[in-house]
Design a protein around this motif. Structure first.
Motif, PDB file in Angstrom:
ATOM      1  N   GLN A   8      40.030 -30.686  22.001  1.00  0.00           N
ATOM      2  CA  GLN A   8      38.910 -31.235  22.763  1.00  0.00           C
ATOM      3  C   GLN A   8      38.250 -30.162  23.640  1.00  0.00           C
ATOM      4  OE1 GLN A   8      37.665 -34.350  22.277  1.00  0.00           O
ATOM      5  NE2 GLN A   8      35.977 -33.536  23.481  1.00  0.00           N
ATOM      6  N   GLU A   9      39.062 -29.277  24.215  1.00  0.00           N
ATOM      7  CA  GLU A   9      38.509 -28.196  25.039  1.00  0.00           C
ATOM      8  C   GLU A   9      37.674 -27.237  24.181  1.00  0.00           C
ATOM      9  OE1 GLU A   9      41.627 -27.634  28.703  1.00  0.00           O
ATOM     10  OE2 GLU A   9      42.289 -27.001  26.706  1.00  0.00           O
ATOM     11  N   TYR A  10      38.171 -26.928  22.987  1.00  0.00           N
ATOM     12  CA  TYR A  10      37.396 -26.085  22.062  1.00  0.00           C
ATOM     13  C   TYR A  10      36.076 -26.759  21.679  1.00  0.00           C
ATOM     14  CZ  TYR A  10      40.857 -22.431  20.989  1.00  0.00           C
ATOM     15  OH  TYR A  10      41.703 -21.349  21.039  1.00  0.00           O
ATOM     16  N   LEU A  11      36.128 -28.048  21.394  1.00  0.00           N
ATOM     17  CA  LEU A  11      34.917 -28.779  21.007  1.00  0.00           C
ATOM     18  C   LEU A  11      33.899 -28.808  22.151  1.00  0.00           C
ATOM     19  CD1 LEU A  11      36.486 -31.750  18.995  1.00  0.00           C
ATOM     20  CD2 LEU A  11      35.293 -29.741  18.087  1.00  0.00           C
ATOM     21  N   ASN A  12      34.386 -29.003  23.374  1.00  0.00           N
ATOM     22  CA  ASN A  12      33.490 -28.998  24.535  1.00  0.00           C
ATOM     23  C   ASN A  12      32.844 -27.621  24.711  1.00  0.00           C
ATOM     24  OD1 ASN A  12      34.049 -31.669  25.099  1.00  0.00           O
ATOM     25  ND2 ASN A  12      35.620 -31.195  26.628  1.00  0.00           N
ATOM     26  N   ALA A  13      33.619 -26.568  24.499  1.00  0.00           N
ATOM     27  CA  ALA A  13      33.080 -25.209  24.619  1.00  0.00           C
ATOM     28  C   ALA A  13      32.034 -24.964  23.535  1.00  0.00           C
ATOM     29  CB  ALA A  13      34.210 -24.186  24.521  1.00  0.00           C
ATOM     30  N   GLU A  14      32.311 -25.437  22.311  1.00  0.00           N
ATOM     31  CA  GLU A  14      31.366 -25.239  21.213  1.00  0.00           C
ATOM     32  C   GLU A  14      30.043 -25.966  21.467  1.00  0.00           C
ATOM     33  OE1 GLU A  14      33.468 -26.176  17.600  1.00  0.00           O
ATOM     34  OE2 GLU A  14      34.553 -24.272  17.646  1.00  0.00           O
ATOM     35  N   LYS A  21      36.368 -18.231  18.617  1.00  0.00           N
ATOM     36  CA  LYS A  21      36.670 -16.796  18.589  1.00  0.00           C
ATOM     37  C   LYS A  21      36.324 -16.140  19.921  1.00  0.00           C
ATOM     38  CE  LYS A  21      36.076 -12.663  15.832  1.00  0.00           C
ATOM     39  NZ  LYS A  21      35.568 -12.090  14.602  1.00  0.00           N
ATOM     40  N   LEU A  22      35.165 -16.503  20.486  1.00  0.00           N
ATOM     41  CA  LEU A  22      34.767 -15.932  21.773  1.00  0.00           C
ATOM     42  C   LEU A  22      35.752 -16.327  22.868  1.00  0.00           C
ATOM     43  CD1 LEU A  22      32.843 -14.306  23.504  1.00  0.00           C
ATOM     44  CD2 LEU A  22      31.406 -16.343  23.718  1.00  0.00           C
ATOM     45  N   VAL A  23      36.205 -17.577  22.861  1.00  0.00           N
ATOM     46  CA  VAL A  23      37.195 -18.027  23.845  1.00  0.00           C
ATOM     47  C   VAL A  23      38.466 -17.185  23.714  1.00  0.00           C
ATOM     48  CG1 VAL A  23      38.707 -19.934  24.543  1.00  0.00           C
ATOM     49  CG2 VAL A  23      36.303 -20.378  23.994  1.00  0.00           C
ATOM     50  N   GLN A  24      38.925 -16.973  22.493  1.00  0.00           N
ATOM     51  CA  GLN A  24      40.144 -16.198  22.269  1.00  0.00           C
ATOM     52  C   GLN A  24      39.984 -14.750  22.732  1.00  0.00           C
ATOM     53  OE1 GLN A  24      40.683 -16.928  18.106  1.00  0.00           O
ATOM     54  NE2 GLN A  24      41.466 -18.994  18.429  1.00  0.00           N
ATOM     55  N   VAL A  25      38.834 -14.161  22.452  1.00  0.00           N
ATOM     56  CA  VAL A  25      38.576 -12.781  22.881  1.00  0.00           C
ATOM     57  C   VAL A  25      38.571 -12.702  24.409  1.00  0.00           C
ATOM     58  CG1 VAL A  25      36.811 -10.970  22.974  1.00  0.00           C
ATOM     59  CG2 VAL A  25      37.356 -12.075  20.800  1.00  0.00           C
ATOM     60  N   ARG A  26      37.917 -13.654  25.032  1.00  0.00           N
ATOM     61  CA  ARG A  26      37.870 -13.670  26.492  1.00  0.00           C
ATOM     62  C   ARG A  26      39.267 -13.777  27.094  1.00  0.00           C
ATOM     63  NH1 ARG A  26      32.749 -17.718  27.815  1.00  0.00           N
ATOM     64  NH2 ARG A  26      31.114 -16.159  27.477  1.00  0.00           N
ATOM     65  N   LEU A  27      40.103 -14.641  26.525  1.00  0.00           N
ATOM     66  CA  LEU A  27      41.465 -14.796  27.040  1.00  0.00           C
ATOM     67  C   LEU A  27      42.264 -13.505  26.866  1.00  0.00           C
ATOM     68  CD1 LEU A  27      42.249 -18.407  25.784  1.00  0.00           C
ATOM     69  CD2 LEU A  27      41.822 -17.679  28.152  1.00  0.00           C
ATOM     70  N   ARG A  28      42.084 -12.838  25.712  1.00  0.00           N
ATOM     71  CA  ARG A  28      42.765 -11.558  25.491  1.00  0.00           C
ATOM     72  C   ARG A  28      42.344 -10.504  26.503  1.00  0.00           C
ATOM     73  NH1 ARG A  28      41.046 -10.557  20.262  1.00  0.00           N
ATOM     74  NH2 ARG A  28      41.277 -12.640  19.465  1.00  0.00           N
ATOM     75  N   HIS A  29      41.128 -10.633  27.021  1.00  0.00           N
ATOM     76  CA  HIS A  29      40.624  -9.675  28.003  1.00  0.00           C
ATOM     77  C   HIS A  29      40.935 -10.107  29.441  1.00  0.00           C
ATOM     78  CE1 HIS A  29      38.337  -8.067  24.590  1.00  0.00           C
ATOM     79  NE2 HIS A  29      38.391  -6.946  25.269  1.00  0.00           N
ATOM     80  N   GLY A  30      41.781 -11.094  29.589  1.00  0.00           N
ATOM     81  CA  GLY A  30      42.273 -11.469  30.909  1.00  0.00           C
ATOM     82  C   GLY A  30      41.477 -12.522  31.652  1.00  0.00           C
ATOM     83  N   TRP A  31      40.537 -13.173  30.979  1.00  0.00           N
ATOM     84  CA  TRP A  31      39.762 -14.226  31.629  1.00  0.00           C
ATOM     85  C   TRP A  31      40.656 -15.441  31.865  1.00  0.00           C
ATOM     86  CZ3 TRP A  31      34.001 -15.105  30.364  1.00  0.00           C
ATOM     87  CH2 TRP A  31      33.334 -13.889  30.263  1.00  0.00           C
ATOM     88  N   SER A  32      40.340 -16.214  32.900  1.00  0.00           N
ATOM     89  CA  SER A  32      41.057 -17.468  33.115  1.00  0.00           C
ATOM     90  C   SER A  32      40.627 -18.454  32.028  1.00  0.00           C
ATOM     91  CB  SER A  32      40.727 -18.053  34.491  1.00  0.00           C
ATOM     92  OG  SER A  32      39.398 -18.523  34.518  1.00  0.00           O
ATOM     93  N   LYS A  33      41.474 -19.436  31.778  1.00  0.00           N
ATOM     94  CA  LYS A  33      41.168 -20.443  30.757  1.00  0.00           C
ATOM     95  C   LYS A  33      39.867 -21.159  31.089  1.00  0.00           C
ATOM     96  CE  LYS A  33      43.010 -24.810  29.046  1.00  0.00           C
ATOM     97  NZ  LYS A  33      44.156 -25.731  29.091  1.00  0.00           N
TER      98      LYS A  33
END
Length: 86
Positions: A8-14, A21-33
């Motif tokens: 549901q969080e992914y769908l809301n972001a989309e 993919k952008l969410v995953q990249v951001r998390l890898r770069h240390g962004w908060s969820k």
């Protein structure tokens, strides 16, 4: 610690234009969820096309940095480059 993101969080972001993919990249770069799921994507202009139009002896790197700092394309392509001190 790796945070779990629900479907549901992914769908809301989309819905906001943020891909998984952008969410995953951001998390890898240390962004908060929360930030990774909600911050809007940056829009990029085609700086290279603007630079080609200026062709006044300004290097692409200089032109691009000036545009990043908010200078308009005409000024970024015509303002003389300062000479470096020896």
């Amino acid at each position: 610690m790796r945070e779990t993101i629900t479907l549901q969080e992914y769908l809301n972001a989309e819905k906001k234009g943020i891909s998984r993919k952008l969410v995953q990249v951001r998390l890898r770069h240390g962004w908060s969820k929360d930030r990774a799921l909600t911050q809007e994507k940056r829009e990029f202009s085609n700086v290279f096309d603007e630079w080609v139009k200026s062709t006044n002896g300004i290097s692409y790197k200089t032109f691009h940095k000036r545009r990043e700092r908010g200078m308009d394309a005409d000024l970024a392509g015509t303002k003389p480059v300062r000479k470096m001190r020896a």
